[in-house]
Design a protein around this motif. Structure first.
Motif, PDB file in Angstrom:
ATOM      1  N   LEU A 273     -90.531 -29.913  -0.092  1.00 23.71           N
ATOM      2  CA  LEU A 273     -91.758 -30.426   0.536  1.00 23.71           C
ATOM      3  C   LEU A 273     -91.479 -30.864   1.974  1.00 23.71           C
ATOM      4  O   LEU A 273     -92.322 -30.675   2.867  1.00 23.71           O
ATOM      5  N   ALA A 274     -90.292 -31.424   2.202  1.00 27.15           N
ATOM      6  CA  ALA A 274     -89.920 -31.811   3.570  1.00 27.15           C
ATOM      7  C   ALA A 274     -89.894 -30.571   4.468  1.00 27.15           C
ATOM      8  O   ALA A 274     -90.327 -30.619   5.625  1.00 27.15           O
ATOM      9  N   ARG A 275     -89.429 -29.452   3.929  1.00 23.33           N
ATOM     10  CA  ARG A 275     -89.425 -28.217   4.708  1.00 23.33           C
ATOM     11  C   ARG A 275     -90.853 -27.725   4.966  1.00 23.33           C
ATOM     12  O   ARG A 275     -91.171 -27.234   6.050  1.00 23.33           O
ATOM     13  N   LEU A 276     -91.720 -27.887   3.975  1.00 23.00           N
ATOM     14  CA  LEU A 276     -93.119 -27.482   4.172  1.00 23.00           C
ATOM     15  C   LEU A 276     -93.749 -28.261   5.319  1.00 23.00           C
ATOM     16  O   LEU A 276     -94.532 -27.710   6.101  1.00 23.00           O
ATOM     17  N   ALA A 277     -93.382 -29.538   5.436  1.00 23.02           N
ATOM     18  CA  ALA A 277     -93.901 -30.352   6.550  1.00 23.02           C
ATOM     19  C   ALA A 277     -93.458 -29.729   7.880  1.00 23.02           C
ATOM     20  O   ALA A 277     -94.259 -29.587   8.809  1.00 23.02           O
ATOM     21  N   GLU A 278     -92.198 -29.331   7.948  1.00 28.90           N
ATOM     22  CA  GLU A 278     -91.680 -28.691   9.174  1.00 28.90           C
ATOM     23  C   GLU A 278     -92.378 -27.370   9.453  1.00 28.90           C
ATOM     24  O   GLU A 278     -92.555 -26.978  10.610  1.00 28.90           O
ATOM     25  N   LEU A 279     -92.761 -26.692   8.385  1.00 28.90           N
ATOM     26  CA  LEU A 279     -93.411 -25.388   8.547  1.00 28.90           C
ATOM     27  C   LEU A 279     -94.889 -25.536   8.901  1.00 28.90           C
ATOM     28  O   LEU A 279     -95.585 -24.542   9.106  1.00 28.90           O
ATOM     29  N   GLY A 280     -95.376 -26.773   8.916  1.00 29.69           N
ATOM     30  CA  GLY A 280     -96.756 -27.011   9.337  1.00 29.69           C
ATOM     31  C   GLY A 280     -97.780 -27.065   8.226  1.00 29.69           C
ATOM     32  O   GLY A 280     -98.973 -26.857   8.472  1.00 29.69           O
ATOM     33  N   ALA A 281     -97.348 -27.375   7.004  1.00 29.72           N
ATOM     34  CA  ALA A 281     -98.324 -27.504   5.911  1.00 29.72           C
ATOM     35  C   ALA A 281     -99.314 -28.620   6.238  1.00 29.72           C
ATOM     36  O   ALA A 281     -98.925 -29.695   6.687  1.00 29.72           O
ATOM     37  N   GLY A 282    -100.590 -28.367   6.008  1.00 32.39           N
ATOM     38  CA  GLY A 282    -101.629 -29.354   6.276  1.00 32.39           C
ATOM     39  C   GLY A 282    -101.807 -30.292   5.092  1.00 32.39           C
ATOM     40  O   GLY A 282    -101.504 -29.932   3.957  1.00 32.39           O
ATOM     41  N   ASP A 283    -102.324 -31.484   5.342  1.00 31.48           N
ATOM     42  CA  ASP A 283    -102.488 -32.488   4.292  1.00 31.48           C
ATOM     43  C   ASP A 283    -103.218 -31.948   3.067  1.00 31.48           C
ATOM     44  O   ASP A 283    -102.855 -32.245   1.936  1.00 31.48           O
ATOM     45  N   ASP A 284    -104.275 -31.178   3.291  1.00 27.26           N
ATOM     46  CA  ASP A 284    -105.087 -30.708   2.172  1.00 27.26           C
ATOM     47  C   ASP A 284    -104.710 -29.315   1.679  1.00 27.26           C
ATOM     48  O   ASP A 284    -105.380 -28.761   0.809  1.00 27.26           O
ATOM     49  N   ASP A 285    -103.653 -28.760   2.228  1.00 24.05           N
ATOM     50  CA  ASP A 285    -103.201 -27.449   1.744  1.00 24.05           C
ATOM     51  C   ASP A 285    -102.741 -27.568   0.297  1.00 24.05           C
ATOM     52  O   ASP A 285    -102.159 -28.573  -0.103  1.00 24.05           O
ATOM     53  N   TRP A 286    -102.974 -26.508  -0.474  1.00 26.16           N
ATOM     54  CA  TRP A 286    -102.478 -26.483  -1.858  1.00 26.16           C
ATOM     55  C   TRP A 286    -101.009 -26.099  -1.886  1.00 26.16           C
ATOM     56  O   TRP A 286    -100.587 -25.174  -1.183  1.00 26.16           O
ATOM     57  N   VAL A 287    -100.246 -26.809  -2.728  1.00 22.64           N
ATOM     58  CA  VAL A 287     -98.845 -26.457  -2.985  1.00 22.64           C
ATOM     59  C   VAL A 287     -98.701 -26.186  -4.480  1.00 22.64           C
ATOM     60  O   VAL A 287     -99.146 -26.994  -5.305  1.00 22.64           O
ATOM     61  N   LEU A 288     -98.115 -25.059  -4.831  1.00 20.96           N
ATOM     62  CA  LEU A 288     -97.842 -24.750  -6.227  1.00 20.96           C
ATOM     63  C   LEU A 288     -96.339 -24.855  -6.470  1.00 20.96           C
ATOM     64  O   LEU A 288     -95.556 -24.170  -5.800  1.00 20.96           O
ATOM     65  N   VAL A 289     -95.951 -25.710  -7.405  1.00 22.52           N
ATOM     66  CA  VAL A 289     -94.538 -25.871  -7.754  1.00 22.52           C
ATOM     67  C   VAL A 289     -94.307 -25.178  -9.093  1.00 22.52           C
ATOM     68  O   VAL A 289     -95.044 -25.424 -10.062  1.00 22.52           O
ATOM     69  N   HIS A 290     -93.314 -24.299  -9.133  1.00 26.67           N
ATOM     70  CA  HIS A 290     -93.075 -23.513 -10.351  1.00 26.67           C
ATOM     71  C   HIS A 290     -91.578 -23.411 -10.638  1.00 26.67           C
ATOM     72  O   HIS A 290     -90.791 -23.068  -9.746  1.00 26.67           O
ATOM     73  N   ASP A 291     -91.180 -23.678 -11.886  1.00 20.83           N
ATOM     74  CA  ASP A 291     -89.772 -23.601 -12.287  1.00 20.83           C
ATOM     75  C   ASP A 291     -89.211 -22.194 -12.095  1.00 20.83           C
ATOM     76  O   ASP A 291     -89.818 -21.215 -12.541  1.00 20.83           O
ATOM     77  N   ALA A 292     -88.014 -22.134 -11.501  1.00 21.31           N
ATOM     78  CA  ALA A 292     -87.326 -20.844 -11.377  1.00 21.31           C
ATOM     79  C   ALA A 292     -87.106 -20.213 -12.751  1.00 21.31           C
ATOM     80  O   ALA A 292     -87.044 -18.990 -12.881  1.00 21.31           O
ATOM     81  N   ALA A 293     -86.994 -21.048 -13.765  1.00 22.16           N
ATOM     82  CA  ALA A 293     -86.666 -20.574 -15.114  1.00 22.16           C
ATOM     83  C   ALA A 293     -87.894 -20.139 -15.923  1.00 22.16           C
ATOM     84  O   ALA A 293     -87.819 -20.007 -17.145  1.00 22.16           O
ATOM     85  N   ARG A 294     -89.041 -19.906 -15.242  1.00 21.13           N
ATOM     86  CA  ARG A 294     -90.239 -19.388 -15.934  1.00 21.13           C
ATOM     87  C   ARG A 294     -90.631 -18.044 -15.337  1.00 21.13           C
ATOM     88  O   ARG A 294     -91.567 -17.962 -14.530  1.00 21.13           O
ATOM     89  N   PRO A 295     -89.898 -16.967 -15.727  1.00 25.74           N
ATOM     90  CA  PRO A 295     -90.148 -15.657 -15.124  1.00 25.74           C
ATOM     91  C   PRO A 295     -91.342 -14.913 -15.713  1.00 25.74           C
ATOM     92  O   PRO A 295     -91.712 -13.860 -15.214  1.00 25.74           O
ATOM     93  N   ASN A 296     -91.942 -15.452 -16.768  1.00 27.51           N
ATOM     94  CA  ASN A 296     -92.993 -14.710 -17.471  1.00 27.51           C
ATOM     95  C   ASN A 296     -94.395 -15.233 -17.143  1.00 27.51           C
ATOM     96  O   ASN A 296     -95.319 -15.075 -17.929  1.00 27.51           O
ATOM     97  N   LEU A 297     -94.545 -15.858 -15.980  1.00 30.95           N
ATOM     98  CA  LEU A 297     -95.875 -16.281 -15.529  1.00 30.95           C
ATOM     99  C   LEU A 297     -96.718 -15.033 -15.253  1.00 30.95           C
ATOM    100  O   LEU A 297     -96.289 -14.146 -14.522  1.00 30.95           O
ATOM    101  N   SER A 298     -97.903 -14.966 -15.831  1.00 32.65           N
ATOM    102  CA  SER A 298     -98.747 -13.789 -15.623  1.00 32.65           C
ATOM    103  C   SER A 298     -99.612 -13.970 -14.378  1.00 32.65           C
ATOM    104  O   SER A 298     -99.963 -15.098 -14.009  1.00 32.65           O
ATOM    105  N   ALA A 299     -99.951 -12.857 -13.734  1.00 37.55           N
ATOM    106  CA  ALA A 299    -100.855 -12.900 -12.577  1.00 37.55           C
ATOM    107  C   ALA A 299    -102.188 -13.504 -13.002  1.00 37.55           C
ATOM    108  O   ALA A 299    -102.836 -14.220 -12.235  1.00 37.55           O
ATOM    109  N   PHE A 300    -102.580 -13.257 -14.256  1.00 38.57           N
ATOM    110  CA  PHE A 300    -103.834 -13.800 -14.761  1.00 38.57           C
ATOM    111  C   PHE A 300    -103.809 -15.327 -14.767  1.00 38.57           C
ATOM    112  O   PHE A 300    -104.752 -15.985 -14.304  1.00 38.57           O
ATOM    113  N   ASP A 301    -102.726 -15.926 -15.268  1.00 38.45           N
ATOM    114  CA  ASP A 301    -102.633 -17.383 -15.337  1.00 38.45           C
ATOM    115  C   ASP A 301    -102.552 -18.010 -13.946  1.00 38.45           C
ATOM    116  O   ASP A 301    -103.121 -19.079 -13.709  1.00 38.45           O
ATOM    117  N   LEU A 302    -101.841 -17.342 -13.043  1.00 40.61           N
ATOM    118  CA  LEU A 302    -101.746 -17.855 -11.683  1.00 40.61           C
ATOM    119  C   LEU A 302    -103.137 -17.880 -11.038  1.00 40.61           C
ATOM    120  O   LEU A 302    -103.547 -18.890 -10.441  1.00 40.61           O
TER     121      LEU A 302
END
Ligand code: CTP
Ligand code: MG
Length: 230
Positions: free
Chosen positions: A88-117
């Protein structure tokens, strides 16, 4: 609107008992981490993705996606929440805005479907707080006493398993997570930080097969499932 993604991938996978962290184990010809990143890199609304990696990670440079300009890497921390905070600190440097959406997802969940996202993005698009993919508890639940005997049966209808992605506004998430860590609160997912800050994240029912690879049998199951499908 676009969204930012954070993928904590700095864990050691102790419960997996493999020769390397589980995110670098092979699944259908690629590493688990590559499949996970692919779920987001394939999405047209992704702005940038930050992946948290262990400081001494020797495997990352070997991945095909290591040079992708949409991916930023940061050092992970002691716990998952520390790894997310660094991202998140890096996102601040990259210019993320206060109201921008951030999605946090475990590296260990490779079976996320495009539908669920897409379901998560759509369901929470106008939500003031944000929320997470989750799955209703399936089994009958018991509360145990210290003697290992059942004290009572818990009302299952109000219990959910918290999955990822978890989707929150950048500033609210950053503040809640940093404050909770400073306060020494145990934080096991992003929602728990928002809850600690007095918010009520929304539960969005997702597919149970977006499981976190935790133990060897989880990977065996997923390999078999993908083999059957392809
Ligand atoms: N994670 C992280 N930084 C940490 C600990 C975990 O980025 N200090 C990441 C893991 O890489 C994983 C996700 O958080 O993608 C979920 O954590 P978990 O399933 O617990 O993974 P590990 O901590 O690696 O596994 P274990 O607890 O069995 O050691
Ligand atoms: Mg862990």
């Amino acid at each position: 609107p676009e969204f930012w993604a954070v993928i904590p991938a700095a864990g050691i996978g102790s419960r997996m008992r493999a020769d390397r962290p589980k995110q670098y184990l092979e699944l259908a010809g690629r590493t688990i981490l590559e499949h996970t990143l692919g779920c987001f890199l394939d999405h047209p609304r992704l702005r940038r993705l930050v992946v948290s990696l262990a400081a001494d990670d020797p495997w990352w440079p070997g991945l095909a996606c290591a040079g992708d300009p949409r991916i930023e890497r940061v050092a992970g921390g002691k716990e998952r929440a520390d790894s997310v905070l660094n991202a998140l600190a890096r996102l601040a440097e990259l210019g993320a805005g206060d109201d921008d959406w951030v999605l946090v997802h475990d590296a260990a969940r490779p079976n996320l479907s495009a539908f669920d996202l897409d379901l998560l993005l759509a369901e929470l698009a106008d939500d003031p707080v944000g929320g997470l993919l989750a799955v209703p508890a399936r089994d009958t639940l018991k509360r145990a006493g210290p003697d290992g005997r059942v004290r009572e049966t818990v009302d299952r209808s109000v219990i959910w398993q918290a999955y990822t992605p978890q989707m929150f506004r950048f500033a609210a998430l950053y503040r809640a997570l940093s404050d909770a860590l400073v306060a020494g609160v145990a934080i096991t997912d992003e929602a728990s930080a928002l809850e600690w800050a007095g918010q009520a994240p929304r539960l969005v029912e997702g597919r149970a097969d977006n499981l976190k690879i935790t133990r060897p049998e989880d990977l065996d199951w997923l390999r078999q499932r993908w083999a059957d499908r392809h």
